[in-house]
Write an enzyme that holds these catalytic residues in place. Sequence first.
Site, PDB file in Angstrom:
ATOM      1  N   GLY A 113      15.833   1.024   6.098  1.00 63.18           N
ATOM      2  CA  GLY A 113      14.885   1.694   5.157  1.00 63.18           C
ATOM      3  C   GLY A 113      14.211   2.834   5.479  1.00 63.18           C
ATOM      4  N   ASN A 159       0.722  -1.233  -0.015  1.00 58.17           N
ATOM      5  CA  ASN A 159      -0.060  -0.099  -0.120  1.00 58.17           C
ATOM      6  C   ASN A 159       0.790   1.243  -0.018  1.00 58.17           C
ATOM      7  OD1 ASN A 159      -2.679  -0.976   0.347  1.00 58.17           O
ATOM      8  ND2 ASN A 159      -2.076  -2.046   2.207  1.00 58.17           N
ATOM      9  N   ASP A 203      11.201   4.016   5.502  1.00 53.63           N
ATOM     10  CA  ASP A 203      10.152   3.708   6.066  1.00 53.63           C
ATOM     11  C   ASP A 203      10.296   3.477   7.677  1.00 53.63           C
ATOM     12  OD1 ASP A 203      11.350   1.244   5.426  1.00 53.63           O
ATOM     13  OD2 ASP A 203       9.383   0.081   5.679  1.00 53.63           O
ATOM     14  N   THR A 254     -12.287 -25.356   9.420  1.00 48.84           N
ATOM     15  CA  THR A 254     -10.951 -25.320   8.891  1.00 48.84           C
ATOM     16  C   THR A 254     -10.788 -23.598   8.988  1.00 48.84           C
ATOM     17  OG1 THR A 254     -10.832 -27.284   7.340  1.00 48.84           O
ATOM     18  CG2 THR A 254      -9.606 -25.151   6.702  1.00 48.84           C
ATOM     19  N   THR A 311       3.960  -5.435   4.626  1.00 48.46           N
ATOM     20  CA  THR A 311       4.091  -6.673   3.722  1.00 48.46           C
ATOM     21  C   THR A 311       4.945  -7.422   4.669  1.00 48.46           C
ATOM     22  OG1 THR A 311       3.882  -5.305   1.754  1.00 48.46           O
ATOM     23  CG2 THR A 311       4.876  -7.504   1.660  1.00 48.46           C
ATOM     24  N   VAL A 323       0.681   4.875   1.595  1.00 43.72           N
ATOM     25  CA  VAL A 323      -0.124   5.940   2.526  1.00 43.72           C
ATOM     26  C   VAL A 323       0.093   7.303   2.140  1.00 43.72           C
ATOM     27  CG1 VAL A 323      -0.245   6.745   4.927  1.00 43.72           C
ATOM     28  CG2 VAL A 323       0.347   4.298   4.459  1.00 43.72           C
TER      29      VAL A 323
END
Length: 284
Positions: A128, A32, A130, A205, A153, A34
């Site tokens: 990084g 995504n 981020d 399940t 992620t 932001v």
Amino acid sequence: MLFLNRSIMIFMAGDACRERCMVLAIDIGNTNIVIGCIGDDGTVFKERIYTDLKKTAVEYAISLKILLDLYSVDTSEITGGILSSSVPPVTPVMRRAAEKVICREMMVVGPGVKTGLDIKIDDPGQLGPDLAVGAVAGIAQYGAPLIVVDMGTATTVMVVNEKRQVIGGMIMPGVDVSLEGMSLRTSYLPKISVEPPKKLIGSNTIDCMKSGVIYGNAACIDGVVARIREEMQADMPAVATGGMANRIIPYCKEKIVIDDELSLKGLKLIYDRNMRQERKLLQK
């Protein structure tokens, strides 16, 4: 002409900030992006759109313009922009898109941009953008020492010591990555959405998978946070952000604050730091 002279733009932005300083902040993640506008009085809006490697700058510009219109933000109110990215191919595309919309140069977190962080990992260049942005905001708002959990992620855990130094952390598969991998590599487990189960112990399940995803990841975060606090010998605060934080952290037993706007706050702080520095240089 799209851009003003750099020095003129900086002084004009400084004058505008005395009235209302609103910055377009964009944080590009693998899943995504932001996007938000944030001012000195707080966040005006924050939204997520999908990261798409195939989109052109014009297509991203249309998405940006729609969001600004949706929240009644006039581009004349935006005094600057800043972008951080974990997806290098998308960085220049989104930068051009944003500059088309706000008619101002976008600052990109990376070499040459001052974050103010004291990074003590083996190779500071490996931190990084981020993570840097999250650390900046976390230290400013929650102090140090501090644990920052970013659930995107990948799920990353970053540790800041009492000297406000970033000393390292952990990287593990994100919630969606784990769930997708399990579905792809097993014959009888279907794809499911991340939703709370009816109860802890599933009786079919789907509910078993939901329970495993929610409580399994919550227990993982609990364990990591508890072990860091033990190793650091400090009851240090922990803050969680990212797209999955609101779905997983409420099921944690450790005390962890959810801050969904951490990336925007960090981008605004970095933007302000660099604008102040540039104004000082121009005034000499």
